[in-house]
Design an enzyme around this catalytic site. Structure first.
Site, PDB file in Angstrom:
ATOM      1  N   HIS A  79       0.784  -1.231   0.000  1.00 18.81           N
ATOM      2  CA  HIS A  79       0.000   0.000   0.000  1.00 18.81           C
ATOM      3  C   HIS A  79       0.813   1.276   0.000  1.00 18.81           C
ATOM      4  O   HIS A  79       0.248   2.365   0.006  1.00 18.81           O
ATOM      5  CB  HIS A  79      -0.937   0.036   1.217  1.00 18.81           C
TER       6      HIS A  79
ATOM      7  N   LYS B 242      -9.119  13.703   3.813  1.00 20.73           N
ATOM      8  CA  LYS B 242      -8.211  12.546   3.838  1.00 20.73           C
ATOM      9  C   LYS B 242      -7.345  12.691   5.072  1.00 20.73           C
ATOM     10  O   LYS B 242      -7.357  13.744   5.719  1.00 20.73           O
ATOM     11  CB  LYS B 242      -7.354  12.508   2.579  1.00 20.73           C
ATOM     12  N   ARG B 243      -6.590  11.671   5.417  1.00 18.59           N
ATOM     13  CA  ARG B 243      -5.687  11.821   6.549  1.00 18.59           C
ATOM     14  C   ARG B 243      -4.752  13.015   6.328  1.00 18.59           C
ATOM     15  O   ARG B 243      -4.426  13.355   5.192  1.00 18.59           O
ATOM     16  CB  ARG B 243      -4.863  10.539   6.744  1.00 18.59           C
TER      17      ARG B 243
ATOM     18  N   LYS C  41       0.437  14.335   1.342  1.00 22.67           N
ATOM     19  CA  LYS C  41      -0.850  14.684   0.732  1.00 22.67           C
ATOM     20  C   LYS C  41      -0.973  16.188   0.478  1.00 22.67           C
ATOM     21  O   LYS C  41      -1.853  16.642  -0.229  1.00 22.67           O
ATOM     22  CB  LYS C  41      -1.999  14.183   1.610  1.00 22.67           C
TER      23      LYS C  41
ATOM     24  N   THR D  23      -8.574   6.631  -2.677  1.00 26.78           N
ATOM     25  CA  THR D  23      -9.933   6.174  -2.957  1.00 26.78           C
ATOM     26  C   THR D  23     -10.917   7.314  -2.731  1.00 26.78           C
ATOM     27  O   THR D  23     -12.016   7.313  -3.287  1.00 26.78           O
ATOM     28  CB  THR D  23     -10.336   4.977  -2.070  1.00 26.78           C
TER      29      THR D  23
ATOM     30  N   LYS E 195     -14.472   8.415  -4.748  1.00 24.12           N
ATOM     31  CA  LYS E 195     -15.775   8.726  -4.127  1.00 24.12           C
ATOM     32  C   LYS E 195     -16.281  10.083  -4.606  1.00 24.12           C
ATOM     33  O   LYS E 195     -17.473  10.256  -4.880  1.00 24.12           O
ATOM     34  CB  LYS E 195     -15.637   8.757  -2.596  1.00 24.12           C
TER      35      LYS E 195
END
Ligand SMILES: *Cc1c(COP(=O)(O)O)cnc(C)c1O
Length: 843
Positions: A390, A578-579, A584, A686, A690
């Site tokens: 991952h 998101k986290r 990110k 992901t 969505k």
């Protein structure tokens, strides 16, 4: 306890939840849905017996609990009926396998809505609740999220369980019944504070305890090896035994007869209660050993994409793996009486390296408990186990101190050593004399057990989670393994449970799809692509726009009720959820917002469409920098709220406590999806899928699944910016000098300087330092400043595009339609074909 029905169920078709809902549920023989009257009768019994109340007086919470109990027992009945089908299939030589998906995390969220949808029972329950004036939304709100995961990895496991059951695969998920899920986030003065997530009151209604399937797991102990005529023998004494008691959650398939299960292990030790101490009045001591055992399943580790290396975490992993492997072998022997056909009948999949100990644990069970020789055991294990990677982030790659592994699990450690010895021998044949390479690939090295290496060596298939990520694995992280075993490596791009993320969470859009392309897409996601042809239909475009507007208004109303803040539904809703992680790049988003804010302060009368920036993110509790970024976002938001003029033009809202149920409300209400990680770092994402399937347009880097999203919708329905993955490599190698960018780019300078000055009374000079000054070898390894200009450029493009409403709506339709390929159903078919080599029971 669930109550017994007095009357047998009347066999009668259930009313449909909407006119265009899917055809009648695919129910196995011996299972039928109740009518509304029957449901009410049963509900009344549950309320009386379990809650000492009646239908007229029950609280919403009691109504939820009783409803969930009924649905749970329906699922158990349906599962029982399906087991007959399953047993028939098992008898045949059909090449079908039992799939076991082992994961430390399953981020399930709420279950009631999903189960009612899958059973096609929503209409029945809604009818009953209406008699009490209770809306389904109010009923659903009573259920706590099962937050047994951190983020994408855990949510993926949950989406896959749904896809497995919906497509009638024989699958079981294994994990831990954490007493506390991922912490609840509170924001105090802009700072994240963690509160315990005590989900079991309210969540336990879905868990079915199965004491008869208890297994014992041994820790520690005095381990000795010695030679006899029969070879190397061992004995182990004084082990600490922990009992693993399963709690099963039924996984209903959508429009499918299948009910699979998620088995969550609870740790205890009932035998160790110390009667002596108790009799002497030392009650704490009497309970001590039991408490120690129960600590193992007490709480989920709250770190996403970062490894902590704590002993308790390793204990959790071995506890889960050992109980699961014992369970799998016992079931196999009951069914087949031999282990010889194990790999033909069983697929064991490990979700990241957290369950990697199943490789040595299966070896232990095969050899020590079932008398197998090493070579045969190794052949069976490696033909059964498969592994999904991952991440390529160095700080997330699992490594355990060898002494710790040896102390905690001496027999397992001895087996890993032997795996290591034999592996080195084999590689010496393949790469003669290349000790550097072999040392790098081995499971043991630098005093550590390297779980990724162990996972690759112990499995026959390894996959990444997007096309780009799988290529990076072959070129980089696992390059040497790829040279040794090129066929081992493959890709399965992640997918989402689109029934949850579209049909259930965006019912208005789902109805529009029913009207335009018909309801078949609810079972077969591929049909969703038919919606693309409506991109040029102006009446459908108009409806898509109206639905988005209504979803935004509903989100805004709810936010107002909860926080007092009510963003304008006619503003642009720009979402990054998101986290919170450096890679990110929430900080890049924040810097651009600061830049916009600077611009508005200079020109408060600027004519522009108002912008609402929505952030939702949890940080690992000890990740200071991430918490600092949360505080920055919160403080910018607060400062703007105090300025009535600017507040009308832009708002920055940090949504507290991001969770699956919040995501279900947020995704349908978003216009723009921020997917701006540094290229090469986000394995798939992901959240991007969505948002896409709910018609949001993506602004993103060419990272993870964004690459395939662009392929799917075409260049003109997605907004791509920034360095590409190979450029990132080159630029980092050449040296990243953020100070040069800062000094030569006035907009960057102004935004970064503003960090030093601060917002709402808090200064962020640490973040400024992080961006500019080399605390590590270089400043900000994720190069926010390097991509800043291009990010601003493309943001302008995407916002301009929004003003062309016809174009925007047609892009939106294209995104919805082309999200078909990101359905978890498709991912699971890929896994079945390429990795597990199995088929659905019904095929
Ligand atoms: C989907 C989801 C994630 C993953 O989001 P990414 O953008 O892919 O990182 C994390 N948390 C929750 C609650 C989710 O639903």
């Amino acid at each position: 306890m669930p109550t017994k029905r007095k009357k047998s169920a009347v066999k009668k078709a259930a009313p449909k939840q909407t006119a265009a809902a899917p055809a009648s549920p695919n129910t196995p023989q011996g299972f039928t849905l109740p009518t509304e009257a029957e449901f009410l009768e049963e509900l009344t019994l549950h309320l009386e017996n379990n809650y000492h109340t009646d239908f007229e007086n029950a609280s919403p919470r009691e109504l939820y609990m009783a409803t969930a109990e009924i649905v749970n027992s329906q699922l158990l009945k349906k599962k029982w009926a399906f087991n007959k089908v399953r047993r028939e299939a098992e008898k045949k030589e059909s090449g079908k396998k039992k799939i076991y998906y082992i994961s430390m995390e399953f981020l399930m969220g709420q279950s009631l809505k999903n189960n009612l949808y899958n059973l096609d029972e929503t209409g029945i329950v809604a009818g009953v609740m209406k008699r009490r004036g209770i809306s389904m939304e109010e009923l659903y709100d009573q259920e706590p999220d099962a937050g047994l995961g951190n983020g994408g990895l855990g949510r993926l496991a949950a989406c896959y369980m749904d896809a497995l059951a919906s497509q009638e695969y024989d699958a079981t998920g294994f994990s831990i019944r954490y007493e506390y899920g991922l912490f609840k986030q509170k924001i105090v003065d802009g700072w994240q504070v963690e509160m315990p997530d005590n989900w079991l009151p309210g969540g336990h209604v879905w868990l079915n305890r199965r004491d008869e399937d208890t297994f014992r797991v041994g820790f520690y102990g005095d381990y000795h090896e010695y030679w006899t005529e029969e070879g190397l023998q061992y004995n182990i004494e004084n082990q600490q035994i922990v009992e693993a008691i399963p709690f099963d959650m039924c996984i209903s398939g959508a429009d499918s007869p299948a009910v699979d299960k998620l088995r969550l292990w609870w740790s205890t030790n009932r035998e160790s209660f110390d009667m002596n101490s108790f009799n002497n009045g030392d009650f704490t001591r009497a309970q001590q050993e039991t408490n120690k055992a129960e600590l193992i399943s007490k709480v989920l580790y709250p770190a996403d994409n970062i490894e902590e290396g704590k002993e308790l975490r390793l204990k959790q992993q071995y506890f889960m793996v050992s109980a699961s492997c014992q369970n799998i072998i016992r079931d196999h022997l009951r069914l087949h009486g031999t282990l010889d056909n194990f790999p033909e009948k069983v697929a064991i999949h490990i979700n990241d390296t957290h369950p990697a100990l199943c490789v040595p644990e299966l070896m232990r069970l095969f050899m020590d408990e079932h008398g197998m020789e090493w070579d045969k055991a190794w052949d069976l294990v490696t033909r059964t186990v498969t592994y999904t990677n991952h991440t390529v982030l160095a700080e997330a790659l699992e490594k355990w101190n060898q002494q710790l592994v040896r102390m905690l699990m001496p027999r397992i450690y001895a087996i890993i050593r032997e795996i290591d010895r034999r592996f080195r021998e084999d590689m010496e044949k393949l790469f003669p004399g290349d000790t550097g390479k072999i040392n790098y690939m081995a499971p043991l090295g630098e005093d550590q057990v390297r779980m990724a290496n162990l996972s690759v060596i112990g499995s026959h298939r390894v996959n990444g989670v997007s096309a780009l990520h799988s290529e990076i694995l072959k070129d980089d992280l696992f390059h040497d393994f790829y040279l040794a075993w090129p066929d081992k490596f493959t890709n399965v791009t992640n997918g989402i449970a689109y029934r949850r993320w579209l049909c259930q969470s965006n019912p208005k859009l789902a109805s529009l799809l029913d009207e335009t392309i018909g309801p078949d897409y609810r079972k077969d996601a591929r049909k969703l692509e038919e919606f693309a042809k409506f991109a040029s239909d102006s009446s459908v475009r108009k409806r898509v726009e109206e639905i988005k507007r209504e979803n935004k208004a509903a989100f805004s109303d709810r936010l107002k009720a909860e926080t007092g803040i009510c963003p304008d539904p006619d503003s642009l809703f720009i979402t990054q959820a998101k986290r919170l992680h450096e890679y990110k790049r929430q900080l890049l988003n924040a810097l651009r917002i600061i830049s916009r804010y600077n611009m508005l302060r200079e020109n408060p009368n600027l004519d522009m469409r108002p912008e609402t920036y929505l952030f939702a993110a949890k940080s690992a509790p000890n990740y200071y920098l991430a918490k600092n970024i949360i505080q920055l976002i919160c403080r910018i938001g607060e400062e703007i709220e105090k300025d009535p003029k600017i507040r009308q033009k832009m708002r920055v809202i940090f949504l507290e406590n991001y969770s699956v149920s919040m995501a279900e409300r947020l995704m349908p209400a978003s216009d723009i999806s921020e997917q701006i990680s540094l290229a090469g770092k986000e394995a798939s994402g992901t959240g991007n899928m969505k948002l896409m399937i709910n018609g949001a347009i993506t602004i993103g880097t060419l990272d993870g699944a964004n690459v395939e999203m662009r392929e799917a919708v075409g260049d003109d329905a997605i907004f791509i910016f920034g360095q590409k993955a190979d450029e990132v490599q080159k630029n980092l190698a050449a040296g990243y000098h953020s100070l040069d960018i800062y000094e030569s780019n006035p907009a960057v300078k102004a935004a970064v300087d503003r960090l030093g000055e601060g917002f709402a009374g808090t200064d962020f000079h640490k973040l400024k330092d992080y961006l500019l000054r080399p605390t590590y070898s270089i400043a900000d390894p994720y190069m926010c400043l390097k991509d800043f200009d291009d990010y601003c450029r493309v943001h302008q493009e995407i916002q301009d595009a929004y003003e062309d409403r016809e174009r925007w709506n047609s892009m939106s339709i294209r995104n919805i339609a082309m999200a078909a390929r990101f359905a978890a159903d498709r991912s699971i078919r890929d896994y079945a074909r390429e990795i597990w080599h199995t088929k659905p029971i019904s095929e």
